[in-house]
Design an enzyme around this catalytic site. Structure first.
Site, PDB file in Angstrom:
ATOM      1  NE  ARG A   1      38.138  48.781  51.036  1.00 52.21           N
ATOM      2  CZ  ARG A   1      37.918  48.183  49.791  1.00 52.21           C
ATOM      3  NH1 ARG A   1      38.954  47.337  49.903  1.00 52.21           N
ATOM      4  NH2 ARG A   1      36.559  48.333  49.318  1.00 52.21           N
TER       5      ARG A   1
ATOM      6  N   GLY B   1      42.797  39.686  36.976  1.00 52.97           N
ATOM      7  CA  GLY B   1      43.070  40.530  36.444  1.00 52.97           C
ATOM      8  C   GLY B   1      41.834  40.969  34.550  1.00 52.97           C
TER       9      GLY B   1
ATOM     10  N   GLY C   1      41.387  37.264  33.983  1.00 57.34           N
ATOM     11  CA  GLY C   1      40.162  36.416  34.471  1.00 57.34           C
ATOM     12  C   GLY C   1      40.022  36.286  35.587  1.00 57.34           C
TER      13      GLY C   1
ATOM     14  N   GLY D   1      33.702  48.386  42.661  1.00 49.21           N
ATOM     15  CA  GLY D   1      33.187  47.789  42.861  1.00 49.21           C
ATOM     16  C   GLY D   1      32.832  46.479  41.868  1.00 49.21           C
TER      17      GLY D   1
ATOM     18  CG  ASP E   1      31.592  44.671  45.959  1.00 52.39           C
ATOM     19  OD1 ASP E   1      32.592  44.307  46.754  1.00 52.39           O
ATOM     20  OD2 ASP E   1      31.618  46.088  46.607  1.00 52.39           O
TER      21      ASP E   1
END
Length: 327
Positions: free
Chosen positions: A172, A232, A235, A261, A264
């Site tokens: 971030r 991406g 894989g 998400g 996560d």
């Protein structure tokens, strides 16, 4: 503590308002509410799969905080060490409805939130010692200097008492004073981890290397046991300290709804599988599957499966290196 945990994590949860219709956020009139937060998503995902997860944070003593508390109860995530703050609010965010697989626009309202005031007083030794694994993310580390200190202290303490640790950089940049500070502090956390789970772009920023193997070697040279790099559509690539390496192909996703998400979900898959005693390639395959599942629904945690769903669905799909999109 009374209840033994499989995994404990810490971080910020936010109330999230997701636009029902596409368009600019200032033009949207209707939203649906969800709970959001990288570490919270992981705790929820692990709980759904059947592991006992706990989450440590601070929430404002407000309606947003109570909604998140009710979400934790619904998802059976232990929150006995979550504090309700009378002085600072629960953060929130607005998220656009994406289309055609594009990333949604997100506006955050988190400055001065209760979670940004996490500090060493939030470390309960008995609670953390009741867990066999700690999961950390770069989001909690970025919230404030005191939140970073808590993350680093928890990492050192858990490793010193023989627990395992996973780390997802989850960059971030806007929350850090500089990229140099972000790189130095997140790498310090990563070096304490058993398993490091960066995306390829994150790995390039954090290590300065372009290739997955070089990124992995950077962390392995610091004592990390295994590095799994999300690549991406290709894989994920993995490499271990004993030089086992490979590529696990992505799962085909024909209809991408919301890319937020996915990382996560990937972490949920890898961590849960490793804690269940599966091999690293099997863990990465599960990570790919749950990450791909997560991007087919709105919201950050709606795509995280129960154990029964995971067992039923993973047998019905075949990995494909020609995936339209994947985590």
């Amino acid at each position: 503590m009374k209840n033994q945990l499989d995994v404990v994590t810490l971080g910020e949860a936010m109330m999230m308002f997701v636009a029902i219709n596409t368009g600019e956020l200032h033009e949207v009139e209707s939203f649906v509410r969800r709970a959001a937060g990288a570490e919270l998503n992981v705790a929820i995902g692990l709980s759904r799969i059947g592991l006992k997860s706990g989450w440590v944070s601070r929430l404002g003593n407000d309606s947003f905080g109570r909604f998140i508390q009710s979400t934790l109860d619904k998802e059976h995530v232990d929150h006995q060490c979550v504090k309700f703050d009378e002085n600072y609010p629960t953060g929130f965010q607005l998220k656009s409805k994406a289309e055609n697989g594009t990333d949604p626009k997100v506006e955050y309202f988190r400055k001065g939130s209760a979670a940004s005031h996490l500090d060493l007083t939030d470390f309960n030794e008995d609670y953390f010692s009741s867990a066999r694994h700690l999961h950390l993310s770069g989001v909690a580390a970025a919230l404030s200097a005191t939140s970073y200190q808590l993350s680093l202290y928890a990492a050192k303490w858990m490793r010193n008492v023989g627990k395992t640790l996973s780390f997802d950089p989850n960059l971030r940049p806007s929350l850090w004073r500089s990229e140099n500070e972000m790189v130095a502090q997140l790498n310090q956390l990563a070096f304490h981890a058993n398993w490091v789970l960066p995306g390829l772009k994150e790995g390039k920023i954090l290590t300065g290397f372009d290739q997955p193997e070089a990124i992995a070697d950077f962390y392995l040279s610091q004592g990390v046991e295994a590095v799994v790099i999300k690549t991406g559509e290709q894989g994920a690539y993995y490499k271990t300290s004993n030089n086992q390496q490979g590529i696990v192909p992505a799962y085909l996703v024909k209809n991408v709804v919301d890319t937020v998400g996915a990382g996560d979900g990937f972490a949920v898959g890898v961590i849960s599988a490793l804690l269940e005693g599966l091999s690293l390639p099997q863990a990465v395959e599960r990570g790919n599957f749950i990450g791909a599942r997560a991007i087919q629904v709105i919201g950050d945690s709606e795509g995280l499966p129960t154990k029964a769903q995971l067992q039923q669905e993973i047998m019905a799909f075949s990995p494909s290196t020609t995936a339209d999109a994947a985590c």
